[in-house]
Write a protein that holds these residues in place. Structure first.
Motif, PDB file in Angstrom:
ATOM      1  N   ILE A 113       0.978  -0.861   0.019  1.00 17.13           N
ATOM      2  CA  ILE A 113       0.459  -0.181  -0.081  1.00 17.13           C
ATOM      3  C   ILE A 113       1.021   1.789  -0.140  1.00 17.13           C
ATOM      4  O   ILE A 113       0.875   2.393  -0.719  1.00 17.13           O
ATOM      5  N   LEU A 114       2.159   0.876   0.888  1.00 17.86           N
ATOM      6  CA  LEU A 114       2.697   1.833   0.797  1.00 17.86           C
ATOM      7  C   LEU A 114       3.613   2.802  -0.161  1.00 17.86           C
ATOM      8  O   LEU A 114       4.003   3.923  -0.563  1.00 17.86           O
ATOM      9  N   ILE A 115       3.905   1.340  -1.061  1.00 20.33           N
ATOM     10  CA  ILE A 115       4.679   1.547  -2.225  1.00 20.33           C
ATOM     11  C   ILE A 115       3.748   1.965  -3.512  1.00 20.33           C
ATOM     12  O   ILE A 115       3.983   3.670  -3.976  1.00 20.33           O
ATOM     13  N   GLU A 116       2.552   2.066  -3.765  1.00 22.88           N
ATOM     14  CA  GLU A 116       1.347   2.396  -4.050  1.00 22.88           C
ATOM     15  C   GLU A 116       1.284   3.811  -3.591  1.00 22.88           C
ATOM     16  O   GLU A 116       0.935   4.663  -4.840  1.00 22.88           O
ATOM     17  N   TYR A 117       1.283   4.116  -2.830  1.00 26.84           N
ATOM     18  CA  TYR A 117       0.383   5.621  -2.269  1.00 26.84           C
ATOM     19  C   TYR A 117       1.712   6.445  -2.952  1.00 26.84           C
ATOM     20  O   TYR A 117       1.473   7.605  -3.449  1.00 26.84           O
TER      21      TYR A 117
END
Length: 295
Positions: free
Chosen positions: A149-153
């Motif tokens: 989720i963090l990499i996508e964000y």
């Protein structure tokens, strides 16, 4: 409480572990364009470095304690992830891979030691399973999910490693503070209680020696020196003891209180067994002698 905090911290460490295990190879291959053989070499490097540490791991854990092993693991996660966030060449990742000896291998030894020392009777395997589930199960899975989720964000694996590094550092500070403020005080109090109740017999030789040195001519000291059972019982008696130190006021106070004193439980009175050893509370507690400090 201590076991619950331990399981939670293992869950936190599992979250950190799950992130790096899921996205390290993706980071090295896609962001740093590492060759395939280098990916396998990173695992080999961490394992080889861990061998000498594992040989001395038990001594290390015994020296610094299980709580500090967890703090050390989180600090090394912080160093490792912050280092990855600034790496622009895949070969520069090897020094940070070496830190896996602290973030995983030494942590596992510390966790096993904690479980051995704190598991309730009959629940050793249960606590081991809960630890494994928190660290390598739920924690690892959540770490991979949050990392994705963090990499996508952020659209940047470097930035994701930086955030996880900061989170690991903050968790290590909070846990270290908790250990310093609560756990150490609790253990010190527990240790003091054990020291008061551990053991059955009382060794009064040092106190008797001090008594005889201070009052060499007093009959009571000669009686105690002889060491027979009857004289030791007399020596333990409160009234006779006060008479031995020749305190008229104290003797009068005890005489006035004699009429009000009940027989009480015989187990609560000092006793001398056939071996001449002075016992307290039916042999369950140690009576702390204060003869030398009273005279």
């Amino acid at each position: 409480l201590e076991i619950m905090v331990f399981l939670f911290m293992m869950f936190v460490c599992g979250t950190m572990y799950g992130f790096v295990e899921t996205f390290l190879f993706v980071f090295l291959k896609e962001d740093l364009h590492a060759p395939i053989y280098l990916l396998g070499l990173t695992i080999t490097t961490g394992a080889v470095i861990a061998v000498p540490f594992l040989y001395y791991s038990n001594a290390i854990v015994q020296k610094i304690g299980c709580d500090r092993v967890i703090v050390l693991a989180l600090l090394m996660y912080a160093v490792r992830y912050l280092g990855y966030s600034f790496v622009n060449c895949a070969w520069y990742a090897f020094p940070f891979e070496g830190l896996e000896v602290f973030t995983f291998f030494l942590l596992q030894v510390g966790a096993a030691e904690f479980i051995k020392n704190h598991a309730p009777p009959g629940l050793l395997a249960t606590l081991s399973g809960l630890m494994g589930g928190a660290h390598l199960g739920f924690g690892k899975g959540l770490g991979g999910l949050l990392g994705g989720i963090l990499i996508e964000y952020t659209k940047s694996t470097h930035r994701a490693f930086w955030y996880f590094g900061v989170a690991a550092f903050v968790c290590s500070i909070f846990y270290a503070s908790f250990v310093s403020l609560f756990m150490v005080k609790r253990r010190m109090a527990k240790s003091r209680n054990i020291s008061r109740t551990d053991g059955n017999n009382v060794d009064l030789e040092n106190d008797l020696k001090t008594m005889r040195n201070k009052h060499p001519g007093h009959p009571a000291n000669h009686s105690a020196e002889n060491g027979n059972k009857a004289e030791k019982e007399k020596f333990l008696d409160e009234k006779n003891f006060v008479k031995q130190i020749e305190d008229p006021d104290a003797i009068k106070a005890i005489d006035d209180d004699d009429s009000e004193r009940q027989d009480g439980d015989e187990d609560s009175k000092p006793k001398v067994n056939d071996a001449g050893e002075i016992m307290m509370n039916g042999g369950k507690h140690k009576m702390q002698s204060q003869l030398s400090s009273s005279i």
